[in-house]
Enzyme design. Structure first.
Site, PDB file in Angstrom:
ATOM      1  CE  LYS A  14      -5.271  -2.265   3.423  1.00  0.00           C
ATOM      2  NZ  LYS A  14      -4.329  -3.340   3.273  1.00  0.00           N
ATOM      3  NE  ARG A  89      -9.481  -6.643   0.832  1.00  0.00           N
ATOM      4  CZ  ARG A  89      -9.180  -6.241   2.043  1.00  0.00           C
ATOM      5  NH1 ARG A  89      -9.767  -5.326   2.662  1.00  0.00           N
ATOM      6  NH2 ARG A  89      -8.238  -6.858   2.585  1.00  0.00           N
ATOM      7  NE  ARG A 134      -6.950  -9.953  10.358  1.00  0.00           N
ATOM      8  CZ  ARG A 134      -6.829  -9.233   9.661  1.00  0.00           C
ATOM      9  NH1 ARG A 134      -6.585  -7.950   9.610  1.00  0.00           N
ATOM     10  NH2 ARG A 134      -7.012  -9.669   8.256  1.00  0.00           N
ATOM     11  NE  ARG A 146      -5.699 -11.875   4.495  1.00  0.00           N
ATOM     12  CZ  ARG A 146      -4.952 -11.773   5.735  1.00  0.00           C
ATOM     13  NH1 ARG A 146      -4.387 -12.670   6.350  1.00  0.00           N
ATOM     14  NH2 ARG A 146      -4.695 -10.479   6.314  1.00  0.00           N
TER      15      ARG A 146
HETATM   16  P1  AMP Z   1      -8.745  -6.659   6.238  1.00  0.00           P
HETATM   17  O1  AMP Z   1      -8.874  -6.612   7.674  1.00  0.00           O
HETATM   18  O2  AMP Z   1      -9.021  -5.239   5.258  1.00  0.00           O
HETATM   19  O3  AMP Z   1      -7.465  -7.315   5.875  1.00  0.00           O
HETATM   20  O4  AMP Z   1      -9.818  -7.882   5.749  1.00  0.00           O
HETATM   21  C1  AMP Z   1     -10.040  -9.053   6.170  1.00  0.00           C
HETATM   22  C2  AMP Z   1     -10.687  -9.736   5.313  1.00  0.00           C
HETATM   23  O5  AMP Z   1     -12.185  -9.237   5.249  1.00  0.00           O
HETATM   24  C3  AMP Z   1     -10.227 -10.001   3.774  1.00  0.00           C
HETATM   25  O6  AMP Z   1      -9.423 -10.928   3.826  1.00  0.00           O
HETATM   26  C4  AMP Z   1     -11.856 -10.130   3.182  1.00  0.00           C
HETATM   27  O7  AMP Z   1     -12.180 -11.531   3.149  1.00  0.00           O
HETATM   28  C5  AMP Z   1     -12.694  -9.259   3.807  1.00  0.00           C
HETATM   29  N1  AMP Z   1     -12.803  -7.947   3.522  1.00  0.00           N
HETATM   30  C6  AMP Z   1     -12.447  -6.841   4.144  1.00  0.00           C
HETATM   31  N2  AMP Z   1     -12.776  -5.743   3.392  1.00  0.00           N
HETATM   32  C7  AMP Z   1     -13.260  -6.155   2.241  1.00  0.00           C
HETATM   33  C8  AMP Z   1     -13.934  -5.507   0.928  1.00  0.00           C
HETATM   34  N3  AMP Z   1     -13.760  -4.178   0.965  1.00  0.00           N
HETATM   35  N4  AMP Z   1     -14.366  -6.218   0.062  1.00  0.00           N
HETATM   36  C9  AMP Z   1     -14.380  -7.641   0.151  1.00  0.00           C
HETATM   37  N5  AMP Z   1     -13.855  -8.307   1.165  1.00  0.00           N
HETATM   38  C10 AMP Z   1     -13.393  -7.680   2.221  1.00  0.00           C
END
Ligand code: AMP
Length: 193
Positions: A14, A89, A134, A146
């Site tokens: 993404k 999400r 990260r 996740r």
């Molecule tokens: P990402 O960078 O999108 O993979 O997000 C990293 C982490 O941030 C995820 O594993 C969640 O813990 C949190 N996170 C990001 N976006 C959301 C969302 N829309 N709802 C809940 N948690 C989120």
């Protein structure tokens, strides 16, 4: 306005594809993961609270991310479109997003769902963890958590939008450019003439 959700599990590409789409179409990129990492870097109260969930591979509470998206929409009143990356999400987030957009006389135009096999996702995330800052990409247990959260809470978001005929599923394996071309073809088929 063209409002696109780029949907898919962690590691489906993404972020990579969002950067290319933003460059081509000039939308505002809204990644809740990026917004949360910015809060953490700035050591805000919100960041501190979010970090505890992120480090365990759990979703951050809905009200936190919905609030961030509401503020970001308000901060960009003249946007020609938004690309939502990593949001919504959960079904509650999808309903909240629909309500926020309806309040602005707009709606989601299209959901592009990237599909990638489970073991390929784990391999990609572990590989990213070797070079990225990260911490949630470095621990295989956190990665698996996740993916579990994705299956339990997030996958249904595609079904929610499919009810409205808004979802196109795209194979997320292959070269970055081939996947990008598939995404662009779906977007151009939806663009007003
Ligand atoms: P990402 O960078 O999108 O993979 O997000 C990293 C982490 O941030 C995820 O594993 C969640 O813990 C949190 N996170 C990001 N976006 C959301 C969302 N829309 N709802 C809940 N948690 C989120």
């Amino acid at each position: 306005m063209f409002n696109l959700i780029l949907f898919g599990p962690p590691g489906s590409g993404k972020g990579t594809q969002s950067e290319k789409l933003i460059e081509k179409f000039g939308w505002i990129h809204l990644s809740t993961g990026d917004l949360l990492r910015k809060e953490i870097a700035n050591a805000t109260q919100l960041g501190l609270e979010a970090k505890a969930f992120i480090d365990k591979g759990q979703l951050v509470p809905d009200e936190v991310v919905i609030g961030m998206i509401g503020s970001a929409l308000d901060a960009n009143p003249n946007a020609k479109g938004f690309l939502f990356d990593g949001f919504p999400r959960t079904e509650a987030q999808a309903e909240a997003l629909d309500a926020l957009l309806a309040g602005k006389g707009s709606e989601i135009t299209l959901v592009l769902a990237l599909e990638v096999g489970e073991e390929e996702l784990v391999a990609r995330l572990l590989n990213r963890g070797l070079t990225s800052s990260r911490s949630d990409d470095r621990d295989e247990n956190v990665i698996r958590k996740r993916l579990q959260e994705y299956h339990n809470k997030t996958a249904i978001v595609a079904d929610y939008y499919a009810k409205f005929g808004k979802v196109a599923r795209i194979k997320g394996e292959g070269t970055i450019d081939d996947i990008f071309q598939s995404l662009v073809a779906e977007i151009e088929a939806k663009q007003p003439a």
